[in-house]
Write a protein that holds these residues in place. Structure first.
Motif, PDB file in Angstrom:
ATOM      1  N   SER A 154       0.985  -1.449   0.063  1.00 11.66           N
ATOM      2  CA  SER A 154      -0.521  -0.166   0.052  1.00 11.66           C
ATOM      3  C   SER A 154       0.831   1.394  -0.065  1.00 11.66           C
ATOM      4  O   SER A 154       2.145   1.376   0.706  1.00 11.66           O
ATOM      5  CB  SER A 154      -1.020  -0.312   1.096  1.00 11.66           C
ATOM      6  OG  SER A 154      -1.299   1.213   1.165  1.00 11.66           O
ATOM      7  N   VAL A 179      -1.304  -0.495  -3.780  1.00 12.50           N
ATOM      8  CA  VAL A 179      -1.115  -0.529  -5.426  1.00 12.50           C
ATOM      9  C   VAL A 179      -1.109  -1.280  -6.416  1.00 12.50           C
ATOM     10  O   VAL A 179      -0.942  -2.627  -6.032  1.00 12.50           O
ATOM     11  CB  VAL A 179       1.205  -0.872  -5.305  1.00 12.50           C
ATOM     12  CG1 VAL A 179       2.045  -0.243  -6.267  1.00 12.50           C
ATOM     13  CG2 VAL A 179       1.562   0.596  -3.866  1.00 12.50           C
ATOM     14  N   GLU A 180      -1.709  -1.249  -7.323  1.00 14.30           N
ATOM     15  CA  GLU A 180      -1.594  -1.992  -8.762  1.00 14.30           C
ATOM     16  C   GLU A 180      -1.214  -1.875  -9.488  1.00 14.30           C
ATOM     17  O   GLU A 180       0.139  -1.531  -9.572  1.00 14.30           O
ATOM     18  CB  GLU A 180      -3.222  -1.234  -9.468  1.00 14.30           C
ATOM     19  CG  GLU A 180      -3.626  -0.311  -8.606  1.00 14.30           C
ATOM     20  CD  GLU A 180      -5.114  -0.034 -10.264  1.00 14.30           C
ATOM     21  OE1 GLU A 180      -4.989  -0.114 -10.378  1.00 14.30           O
ATOM     22  OE2 GLU A 180      -6.119   0.309  -9.165  1.00 14.30           O
ATOM     23  N   GLU A 236       2.220  -0.222 -11.901  1.00 14.05           N
ATOM     24  CA  GLU A 236       2.524   1.190 -11.135  1.00 14.05           C
ATOM     25  C   GLU A 236       3.527   0.966 -10.310  1.00 14.05           C
ATOM     26  O   GLU A 236       3.808   0.056 -10.073  1.00 14.05           O
ATOM     27  CB  GLU A 236       1.466   2.119 -10.904  1.00 14.05           C
ATOM     28  CG  GLU A 236       0.964   1.059 -10.021  1.00 14.05           C
ATOM     29  CD  GLU A 236      -0.891   1.913  -9.097  1.00 14.05           C
ATOM     30  OE1 GLU A 236      -0.727   3.087 -10.218  1.00 14.05           O
ATOM     31  OE2 GLU A 236      -1.410   1.699  -8.088  1.00 14.05           O
ATOM     32  N   ASP A 264       3.937   6.058  -7.989  1.00 15.48           N
ATOM     33  CA  ASP A 264       2.601   6.798  -8.851  1.00 15.48           C
ATOM     34  C   ASP A 264       1.395   6.056  -7.944  1.00 15.48           C
ATOM     35  O   ASP A 264       0.266   6.901  -7.887  1.00 15.48           O
ATOM     36  CB  ASP A 264       2.449   5.458 -10.002  1.00 15.48           C
ATOM     37  CG  ASP A 264       3.891   6.453 -10.799  1.00 15.48           C
ATOM     38  OD1 ASP A 264       4.143   6.913 -11.263  1.00 15.48           O
ATOM     39  OD2 ASP A 264       4.612   5.093 -11.955  1.00 15.48           O
ATOM     40  N   ALA A 265       1.826   5.282  -7.084  1.00 16.84           N
ATOM     41  CA  ALA A 265      -0.157   4.446  -6.726  1.00 16.84           C
ATOM     42  C   ALA A 265      -0.646   5.755  -5.231  1.00 16.84           C
ATOM     43  O   ALA A 265      -1.753   6.234  -5.326  1.00 16.84           O
ATOM     44  CB  ALA A 265      -0.230   3.189  -5.670  1.00 16.84           C
ATOM     45  N   ARG A 299      -1.644   8.623  -7.069  1.00 10.31           N
ATOM     46  CA  ARG A 299      -3.203   8.206  -8.444  1.00 10.31           C
ATOM     47  C   ARG A 299      -4.313   8.578  -6.710  1.00 10.31           C
ATOM     48  O   ARG A 299      -4.938   8.547  -6.742  1.00 10.31           O
ATOM     49  CB  ARG A 299      -3.357   7.073  -8.432  1.00 10.31           C
ATOM     50  CG  ARG A 299      -4.482   6.516  -8.832  1.00 10.31           C
ATOM     51  CD  ARG A 299      -4.567   5.002  -8.994  1.00 10.31           C
ATOM     52  NE  ARG A 299      -3.528   3.975  -8.395  1.00 10.31           N
ATOM     53  CZ  ARG A 299      -4.583   3.844  -7.880  1.00 10.31           C
ATOM     54  NH1 ARG A 299      -5.428   3.548  -7.278  1.00 10.31           N
ATOM     55  NH2 ARG A 299      -3.973   2.609  -6.966  1.00 10.31           N
ATOM     56  N   GLU A 300      -4.534   7.742  -5.509  1.00 11.38           N
ATOM     57  CA  GLU A 300      -5.035   7.605  -4.770  1.00 11.38           C
ATOM     58  C   GLU A 300      -5.202   8.920  -3.977  1.00 11.38           C
ATOM     59  O   GLU A 300      -6.577   8.530  -4.076  1.00 11.38           O
ATOM     60  CB  GLU A 300      -4.077   6.655  -3.422  1.00 11.38           C
ATOM     61  CG  GLU A 300      -4.029   5.164  -3.528  1.00 11.38           C
ATOM     62  CD  GLU A 300      -5.534   4.377  -3.953  1.00 11.38           C
ATOM     63  OE1 GLU A 300      -6.447   5.176  -3.294  1.00 11.38           O
ATOM     64  OE2 GLU A 300      -5.177   3.201  -4.290  1.00 11.38           O
TER      65      GLU A 300
END
Length: 211
Positions: A77, A107-108, A111, A115-116, A119-120
């Protein structure tokens, strides 16, 4: 509202295939209808066939690929610790437990954790920010995070680039900027992460936290 932050890294064919695999795996677990689960299983099969060729080397047996894909590891995460010009931290009020937290989430595939984090922040509250530095890594088991799974949390200090149009989302009920001595009641696991973020900002955290 501006566009959602995107990674500057261009994915290659293998990276796209890995992302396809992740979509198929998640869909196969979450799909409610049997026919939808079958479709996602088909997606998994296609991704397995694609990546087994490796595109840069000899063809690998699909079973070998599958074994590597399904190695069970802790979840990862990423949190965004963003500050305004007065040194106040942005926190969001979660709608699942009514408590406050750093914007963040899992985290996806495809990425980076950095970046996560940004993005979040965008998805949860409409904040546009860029990562400045890593604050620390935290094991959910040692920080009291309310989750049945082991999660490795990465927290990043972020620089705000646009906070003019903040808003709530499906995951949040409210948001606000908080000083270190007036932090709202925090969601389990966020106490140490928020504390360290303020300390890093103030220059009183000697090194990145690892726990």
């Amino acid at each position: 509202m501006g566009e959602q932050p995107r990674s500057a890294r261009e994915p290659n064919l293998l990276a796209l295939t890995e992302e396809l695999r992740a979509i198929g795996e998640l869909g196969a677990v979450l799909a409610e209808k049997a026919e939808d689960r079958e479709r996602f299983q088909r997606v998994l099969g296609i991704a397995e066939t694609l990546v087994s060729g490796d595109w840069t080397g000899p063809v690998r047996p699909p079973a070998d690929v599958t074994e590597q894909w399904f190695h069970v590891s802790p979840l990862m995460s990423a949190d965004c610790a963003a500050f305004d010009a007065s040194g106040r931290m942005l926190l969001v009020k979660r709608n699942d437990n009514g408590l406050w937290a750093l914007p963040g989430g899992l985290v996806e595939v495809g990425e980076t954790p950095a970046d996560a984090a940004t993005r979040e922040a965008w998805e949860e509250v409409g904040l546009q920010a860029e990562v400045v530095r890593l604050i620390g890594l935290y094991d959910s088991r040692s920080t009291g995070t309310d989750t049945p799974f082991q999660v490795v949390h990465l927290v990043y200090e972020c620089r705000v680039t646009d906070a003019d149009r903040l808003h709530v989302s499906e995951e949040t009920d409210d948001f606000g900027w908080f000083s270190r001595d007036r932090v709202a009641p925090l969601s389990p696991g966020h106490e140490v992460r928020v504390r360290d973020a303020f300390m890093m900002r103030a220059g009183t955290l000697a090194q990145q936290s690892i726990c």
